[in-house]
Design a protein around this motif. Structure first.
Motif, PDB file in Angstrom:
ATOM      1  N   MET A  15      67.786  -9.334  11.631  1.00  0.00           N
ATOM      2  CA  MET A  15      68.043  -8.728  12.930  1.00  0.00           C
ATOM      3  C   MET A  15      67.078  -7.572  13.218  1.00  0.00           C
ATOM      4  O   MET A  15      66.557  -7.435  14.325  1.00  0.00           O
ATOM      5  CB  MET A  15      69.492  -8.229  13.004  1.00  0.00           C
ATOM      6  CG  MET A  15      69.918  -7.755  14.366  1.00  0.00           C
ATOM      7  SD  MET A  15      71.642  -7.226  14.424  1.00  0.00           S
ATOM      8  CE  MET A  15      72.461  -8.777  14.073  1.00  0.00           C
ATOM      9  N   THR A  16      66.825  -6.753  12.200  1.00  0.00           N
ATOM     10  CA  THR A  16      65.886  -5.641  12.380  1.00  0.00           C
ATOM     11  C   THR A  16      64.484  -6.147  12.667  1.00  0.00           C
ATOM     12  O   THR A  16      63.776  -5.613  13.526  1.00  0.00           O
ATOM     13  CB  THR A  16      65.888  -4.748  11.128  1.00  0.00           C
ATOM     14  OG1 THR A  16      67.215  -4.276  10.899  1.00  0.00           O
ATOM     15  CG2 THR A  16      64.969  -3.559  11.299  1.00  0.00           C
ATOM     16  N   LEU A  17      64.071  -7.176  11.959  1.00  0.00           N
ATOM     17  CA  LEU A  17      62.740  -7.743  12.180  1.00  0.00           C
ATOM     18  C   LEU A  17      62.632  -8.356  13.572  1.00  0.00           C
ATOM     19  O   LEU A  17      61.609  -8.216  14.251  1.00  0.00           O
ATOM     20  CB  LEU A  17      62.441  -8.798  11.111  1.00  0.00           C
ATOM     21  CG  LEU A  17      61.040  -9.408  11.123  1.00  0.00           C
ATOM     22  CD1 LEU A  17      59.979  -8.332  10.918  1.00  0.00           C
ATOM     23  CD2 LEU A  17      60.919 -10.484  10.046  1.00  0.00           C
ATOM     24  N   SER A  18      63.697  -9.012  14.026  1.00  0.00           N
ATOM     25  CA  SER A  18      63.694  -9.594  15.375  1.00  0.00           C
ATOM     26  C   SER A  18      63.609  -8.502  16.435  1.00  0.00           C
ATOM     27  O   SER A  18      62.871  -8.633  17.431  1.00  0.00           O
ATOM     28  CB  SER A  18      64.953 -10.429  15.588  1.00  0.00           C
ATOM     29  OG  SER A  18      65.016 -11.502  14.661  1.00  0.00           O
ATOM     30  N   ALA A  19      64.359  -7.410  16.243  1.00  0.00           N
ATOM     31  CA  ALA A  19      64.310  -6.303  17.196  1.00  0.00           C
ATOM     32  C   ALA A  19      62.922  -5.672  17.229  1.00  0.00           C
ATOM     33  O   ALA A  19      62.427  -5.271  18.297  1.00  0.00           O
ATOM     34  CB  ALA A  19      65.363  -5.256  16.834  1.00  0.00           C
ATOM     35  N   THR A  20      62.273  -5.596  16.074  1.00  0.00           N
ATOM     36  CA  THR A  20      60.905  -5.075  16.021  1.00  0.00           C
ATOM     37  C   THR A  20      59.958  -5.978  16.808  1.00  0.00           C
ATOM     38  O   THR A  20      59.078  -5.501  17.533  1.00  0.00           O
ATOM     39  CB  THR A  20      60.433  -4.962  14.567  1.00  0.00           C
ATOM     40  OG1 THR A  20      61.347  -4.137  13.835  1.00  0.00           O
ATOM     41  CG2 THR A  20      59.042  -4.366  14.492  1.00  0.00           C
ATOM     42  N   GLY A  21      60.138  -7.292  16.684  1.00  0.00           N
ATOM     43  CA  GLY A  21      59.331  -8.228  17.463  1.00  0.00           C
ATOM     44  C   GLY A  21      59.538  -8.059  18.957  1.00  0.00           C
ATOM     45  O   GLY A  21      58.591  -8.172  19.745  1.00  0.00           O
ATOM     46  N   VAL A  22      60.778  -7.764  19.361  1.00  0.00           N
ATOM     47  CA  VAL A  22      61.055  -7.516  20.783  1.00  0.00           C
ATOM     48  C   VAL A  22      60.312  -6.270  21.261  1.00  0.00           C
ATOM     49  O   VAL A  22      59.737  -6.259  22.368  1.00  0.00           O
ATOM     50  CB  VAL A  22      62.579  -7.362  21.007  1.00  0.00           C
ATOM     51  CG1 VAL A  22      62.865  -6.875  22.428  1.00  0.00           C
ATOM     52  CG2 VAL A  22      63.282  -8.684  20.755  1.00  0.00           C
ATOM     53  N   LEU A  23      60.290  -5.215  20.451  1.00  0.00           N
ATOM     54  CA  LEU A  23      59.569  -3.997  20.834  1.00  0.00           C
ATOM     55  C   LEU A  23      58.072  -4.270  20.972  1.00  0.00           C
ATOM     56  O   LEU A  23      57.424  -3.758  21.894  1.00  0.00           O
ATOM     57  CB  LEU A  23      59.805  -2.900  19.796  1.00  0.00           C
ATOM     58  CG  LEU A  23      61.200  -2.278  19.754  1.00  0.00           C
ATOM     59  CD1 LEU A  23      61.262  -1.205  18.680  1.00  0.00           C
ATOM     60  CD2 LEU A  23      61.581  -1.693  21.107  1.00  0.00           C
ATOM     61  N   ILE A  24      57.511  -5.057  20.063  1.00  0.00           N
ATOM     62  CA  ILE A  24      56.085  -5.388  20.155  1.00  0.00           C
ATOM     63  C   ILE A  24      55.809  -6.189  21.432  1.00  0.00           C
ATOM     64  O   ILE A  24      54.818  -5.942  22.144  1.00  0.00           O
ATOM     65  CB  ILE A  24      55.638  -6.159  18.907  1.00  0.00           C
ATOM     66  CG1 ILE A  24      55.664  -5.234  17.677  1.00  0.00           C
ATOM     67  CG2 ILE A  24      54.235  -6.736  19.089  1.00  0.00           C
ATOM     68  CD1 ILE A  24      55.317  -5.930  16.374  1.00  0.00           C
ATOM     69  N   ALA A  25      56.698  -7.132  21.758  1.00  0.00           N
ATOM     70  CA  ALA A  25      56.518  -7.908  22.991  1.00  0.00           C
ATOM     71  C   ALA A  25      56.611  -7.006  24.218  1.00  0.00           C
ATOM     72  O   ALA A  25      55.829  -7.137  25.168  1.00  0.00           O
ATOM     73  CB  ALA A  25      57.581  -9.010  23.061  1.00  0.00           C
ATOM     74  N   LEU A  26      57.558  -6.058  24.205  1.00  0.00           N
ATOM     75  CA  LEU A  26      57.668  -5.114  25.317  1.00  0.00           C
ATOM     76  C   LEU A  26      56.422  -4.242  25.414  1.00  0.00           C
ATOM     77  O   LEU A  26      55.998  -3.866  26.514  1.00  0.00           O
ATOM     78  CB  LEU A  26      58.908  -4.241  25.133  1.00  0.00           C
ATOM     79  CG  LEU A  26      60.257  -4.924  25.369  1.00  0.00           C
ATOM     80  CD1 LEU A  26      61.393  -4.020  24.907  1.00  0.00           C
ATOM     81  CD2 LEU A  26      60.430  -5.280  26.842  1.00  0.00           C
ATOM     82  N   GLY A  27      55.841  -3.915  24.265  1.00  0.00           N
ATOM     83  CA  GLY A  27      54.603  -3.139  24.267  1.00  0.00           C
ATOM     84  C   GLY A  27      53.480  -3.880  24.974  1.00  0.00           C
ATOM     85  O   GLY A  27      52.718  -3.276  25.751  1.00  0.00           O
ATOM     86  N   TYR A  28      53.366  -5.182  24.728  1.00  0.00           N
ATOM     87  CA  TYR A  28      52.355  -5.980  25.424  1.00  0.00           C
ATOM     88  C   TYR A  28      52.610  -5.995  26.936  1.00  0.00           C
ATOM     89  O   TYR A  28      51.706  -5.785  27.755  1.00  0.00           O
ATOM     90  CB  TYR A  28      52.370  -7.421  24.904  1.00  0.00           C
ATOM     91  CG  TYR A  28      51.708  -7.619  23.557  1.00  0.00           C
ATOM     92  CD1 TYR A  28      50.386  -7.245  23.351  1.00  0.00           C
ATOM     93  CD2 TYR A  28      52.392  -8.202  22.500  1.00  0.00           C
ATOM     94  CE1 TYR A  28      49.774  -7.434  22.129  1.00  0.00           C
ATOM     95  CE2 TYR A  28      51.791  -8.398  21.275  1.00  0.00           C
ATOM     96  CZ  TYR A  28      50.482  -8.014  21.082  1.00  0.00           C
ATOM     97  OH  TYR A  28      49.880  -8.196  19.867  1.00  0.00           O
ATOM     98  N   ILE A  29      53.877  -6.248  27.327  1.00  0.00           N
ATOM     99  CA  ILE A  29      54.205  -6.393  28.745  1.00  0.00           C
ATOM    100  C   ILE A  29      53.958  -5.094  29.506  1.00  0.00           C
ATOM    101  O   ILE A  29      53.335  -5.083  30.575  1.00  0.00           O
ATOM    102  CB  ILE A  29      55.674  -6.844  28.895  1.00  0.00           C
ATOM    103  CG1 ILE A  29      55.843  -8.266  28.328  1.00  0.00           C
ATOM    104  CG2 ILE A  29      56.105  -6.803  30.359  1.00  0.00           C
ATOM    105  CD1 ILE A  29      57.285  -8.709  28.233  1.00  0.00           C
ATOM    106  N   LEU A  30      54.438  -3.982  28.946  1.00  0.00           N
ATOM    107  CA  LEU A  30      54.296  -2.708  29.646  1.00  0.00           C
ATOM    108  C   LEU A  30      52.861  -2.203  29.635  1.00  0.00           C
ATOM    109  O   LEU A  30      52.457  -1.463  30.528  1.00  0.00           O
ATOM    110  CB  LEU A  30      55.233  -1.675  29.035  1.00  0.00           C
ATOM    111  CG  LEU A  30      56.719  -1.925  29.338  1.00  0.00           C
ATOM    112  CD1 LEU A  30      57.607  -0.947  28.605  1.00  0.00           C
ATOM    113  CD2 LEU A  30      56.976  -1.842  30.836  1.00  0.00           C
ATOM    114  N   MET A  31      52.076  -2.606  28.640  1.00  0.00           N
ATOM    115  CA  MET A  31      50.667  -2.231  28.663  1.00  0.00           C
ATOM    116  C   MET A  31      49.936  -2.999  29.761  1.00  0.00           C
ATOM    117  O   MET A  31      49.050  -2.465  30.424  1.00  0.00           O
ATOM    118  CB  MET A  31      50.043  -2.509  27.291  1.00  0.00           C
ATOM    119  CG  MET A  31      48.833  -1.664  26.959  1.00  0.00           C
ATOM    120  SD  MET A  31      49.036   0.117  27.227  1.00  0.00           S
ATOM    121  CE  MET A  31      50.594   0.458  26.450  1.00  0.00           C
TER     122      MET A  31
END
Length: 369
Positions: free
Chosen positions: A1-17
């Motif tokens: 679950m922690t690893l999946s949440a980290t992947g979500v943050l990385i994806a959000l980083g791409y989108i917001l950039m």
């Protein structure tokens, strides 16, 4: 679950950039894709760091933290001599493709090194683990005060105090530590003009320049519940740090309140999931180390979002894995990787030995006997 949440943050980083950085790049006369391409590289490296560090044993995490602490301390000291000065502070070392902020890496490495020092004194009666931990913290305090970087010093101090409390520090000393932090804050308010300016602007709306905060708050108001839509925001055209310190405002304007609440929930999942797993642990090295790591991670996210929403005085601190920045992304990846390495389930005949022996826990010796 922690690893999946980290992947979500990385994806959000791409989108917001993609949403925030082209306008910032155009405003400074650079290529519109400059920040995006750099952040793609930074986040790709960050993802690799998470996976690599999370596979380490407890001994490997300890060795990485000790070596990293020495290197980060030396690099932080180097910033005082050969560092790049930005807005009156020397916190960065210039490299060919990026600037590195060594104190970002000092935060996770010091947390794990402190956990090892505190855990080792449980089995070696005369090992001065607590004294050594305070000594290293004193060196960090002097270095960060000299840069100056009061925000990073405050986060590291909170992490250190949390670890001492989790390790069993009596409440009297916890209260004394909180009082000492209050006194240190008052001294920073008196000694450092930029700290005094930020506090006064926070407490008195009619004092000083409030352009950035007012613009960020208007962005949240314009976004409403569902946002104005991708690419339709205006705050990125107005704020110089829309891709970094104020990326949360970009998310609020273009994607709305619901997405902002979702971002908060992702951070909460990582923090609460780690704390819940630690409730089932009995290795002091794992408990104290992971507690310090997740405290630093959660505090950094709170400081960024809280300052953007004008809940606390402004502080230039990135939103983990979402804001632009190579040092920030890689240090947060190191933090998450260490958390996963400390808390992941281990199987096999050597799992018990790996789990207890490196920390020097007395429980291991009793069970072995």
């Amino acid at each position: 679950m922690t690893l999946s949440a980290t992947g979500v943050l990385i994806a959000l980083g791409y989108i917001l950039m993609l949403a925030a950085s082209p306008a910032v790049a155009s405003r400074i006369g650079a290529s519109r894709d400059m920040f995006i391409l750099k952040q793609v590289i930074f986040l790709s490296i960050a993802g690799a760091i998470v996976l690599a560090v999370s596979s380490l044993s407890l001994t490997g995490v300890r060795r990485l933290a000790l070596i990293g602490s020495v290197v980060a301390l030396a690099a932080t000291a180097l910033t005082l001599v050969h560092g790049v000065e930005i807005k009156g502070a020397r916190r960065w070392i210039a490299l060919p493709l990026m600037s590195v902020q060594p104190s970002e890496f000092l935060k996770p490495c010091f947390a794990v090194a402190t956990a090892w020092l505190l855990a080792r004194r449980r089995t070696q009666r005369y090992f001065p683990g607590l004294l050594l931990a305070f000594g290293v913290f004193g060196v960090i305090l002097m270095l960060l005060k000299s840069q100056p970087d009061i925000g990073m010093l405050s986060v590291i101090t909170m992490v250190f105090m949390t670890q001492l409390f989790v390790d069993g520090l009596p409440l009297f000393f916890v209260a004394a530590g909180v009082a000492a932090m209050g006194g240190a804050f008052m001294m920073a308010y008196i000694v450092f003009p930029h700290v005094r300016s930020r506090v006064e602007r926070f407490l008195h709306p009619n004092v000083g320049d409030h352009y950035q905060i007012d613009t960020a708050l208007r962005a949240f108001g314009n976004g409403g519940l569902l946002g104005r839509g991708p690419g339709e925001g205006r705050v990125k055209d107005l704020l110089p740090d829309a891709h970094a310190d104020f990326v949360f405002a970009v998310a609020g304007e273009e994607f709305g309140l619901l997405v902002c609440l979702g971002i908060v929930c992702v951070f909460l999942v990582i923090v609460l999931r780690t704390l819940l797993k630690l409730m089932r642990e009995d290795d002091p090295f794992v408990i104290v180390g992971a507690s310090g790591l997740v405290t630093g991670f959660g505090l950094q996210a709170f400081v960024n979002m809280g300052s953007t929403l004008h809940l606390i005085p402004t502080k230039g601190m990135t939103l983990p894995l979402i804001s632009y920045g190579g040092s920030s992304a890689m240090s947060i990846a190191l933090t998450i990787g260490m958390v996963l390495a400390l808390t992941r389930k281990r199987v096999g005949s050597n799992a018990m030995q790996e789990r207890y022996q490196p920390a020097g826990d007395a429980l291991y010796r009793r069970r072995a006997a």
